[in-house]
Scaffold this motif. Structure first.
Motif: not given
Length: 345
Positions: A57-59, A65-66, A134-136
């Motif tokens: 999930v992209l949040k 938390t991860g 960017f998210s990756k």
């Protein structure tokens, strides 16, 4: 209880777990990191373990938390794993996480034909060179702490040994690190008590396989997660297996479903008498317990090759199936059939 934590394992499949148990069967000394997709039924039978799940999930809160979770794992286990044997299923983001964040004696475990494929290695290296969005990049660097992409399948300088069974020719690039093991010899070297202990992990009672042993002229079909992995639709997959059985006029079949499959073959193959062999154990256990079949049919599961000399093996390949050909190439071009016929595996 004996002190655990002398050997560590990152496990992604039932087969890789089985190989690890053959190699390191003092279970109280083992500690396992399981991926989130691993069988819960099997996992619950091992005491010393942690489940690590992929962050999807992209949040921001999920990434935070991860990141905390994976840093806690490193904090808790870095010193414990330092210079210890650490067996890994190589070629995933989690194997990259361990290679980047731990200083252990890494040993790669075989898991199918990929370990023997230069083509797969080149594909991975090519993907690693590509720019990521960017998210990756944030997930890779911030959440998992992956600063460097190590070549997979044991090529990395951080991997000191690769455990293979020799089902295919070994690529020159890894040959110096490879140790060949014989599954049957490893199994037979164990005491009956140890064998039963391993079988209990996969919820197998030897007695329950006696019916299979005593039946004659059995046909085994080894299926694969073609729809679950997005290679084709569920309908297309069922159609392939239905046609395989109909073309060979098979009226009764035993099916060993791949652990990731969700297909109800009894419902889908209504004109054929179907016996489902439960899926939460590696098929190799069948031949080790002398459960033989008159014929074993598969598209391209290398597990079928373990039954060599115990019955006819039909390794169909990919050439007649466009979507399989596009995804995997022509399996026959890897000389698998020629090697099998010449008795080199």
């Amino acid at each position: 209880m004996k002190k655990f934590g002398e050997k560590f394992f990152y496990i992604d499949t039932l087969y890789s777990l089985f190989i690890c148990l053959l190699l390191e069967n003092d279970l109280d000394k083992n500690f396992y990191f399981f991926s989130g997709k691993f069988s819960r039924i099997v996992m619950k039978n091992l005491r010393n373990k942690i489940i690590i799940k992929e962050i999807k999930v992209l949040k921001i809160i999920t990434y935070l938390t991860g990141a905390i979770f994976f840093r806690i794992i490193r904090l808790l286990f870095y010193k414990k794993t330092k210079n210890k044997r650490f067996y890994i299923h190589d070629g995933t983001e989690f194997s990259q996480y361990f290679l980047n964040n731990f200083d252990s004696n890494f040993i790669v475990i075989e898991d199918g034909t990929a370990n023997y494929s230069i083509k797969d290695l080149e594909k991975f290296q090519e993907r690693a060179k590509r720019r990521v969005n960017f998210s990756k990049k944030i997930k890779r660097n911030f959440v998992y702490g992956i600063k460097k992409i190590y070549p997979p399948l044991g090529v990395s300088e951080k991997v000191e040994k690769i455990i293979l069974t020799g089902i295919l020719p070994i690529p020159e690039v890894i040959k110096s690190k490879v140790e060949i093991i014989n599954i049957e010899e490893k199994w037979n070297s164990l005491t009956k008590e140890k064998q039963r202990e391993i079988l209990s992990i996969f919820n197998i009672e030897i007695e329950e396989l006696e019916v299979l042993k005593n039946s004659i002229n059995k046909v085994l079909l080894l299926t694969q997660p073609l729809s679950e992995d997005g290679i084709m639709s569920e309908e297309e997959k069922i159609s392939i297996y239905k046609n395989i059985l109909q073309e060979r006029n098979i009226k009764e079949v035993y099916i060993k479903i791949h652990p990731r499959e969700r297909t109800d073959y009894i419902k889908e193959l209504q004109n054929i008498k179907v016996h489902i062999i439960k899926k939460d154990f590696p098929v190799e256990i069948l031949f080790l317990l002398n459960v033989n079949f008159s014929k074993v049919i598969t598209l391209f599961s290398t597990a079928a090759l373990n039954f060599k000399g115990k019955g006819e093996i039909e390794f169909i390949g990919t050439k007649n199936y466009p979507k399989l050909l596009e995804r995997f190439g022509r399996i026959e071009d890897r000389k698998l059939r020629r090697i099998y016929n010449e008795g080199k595996i």
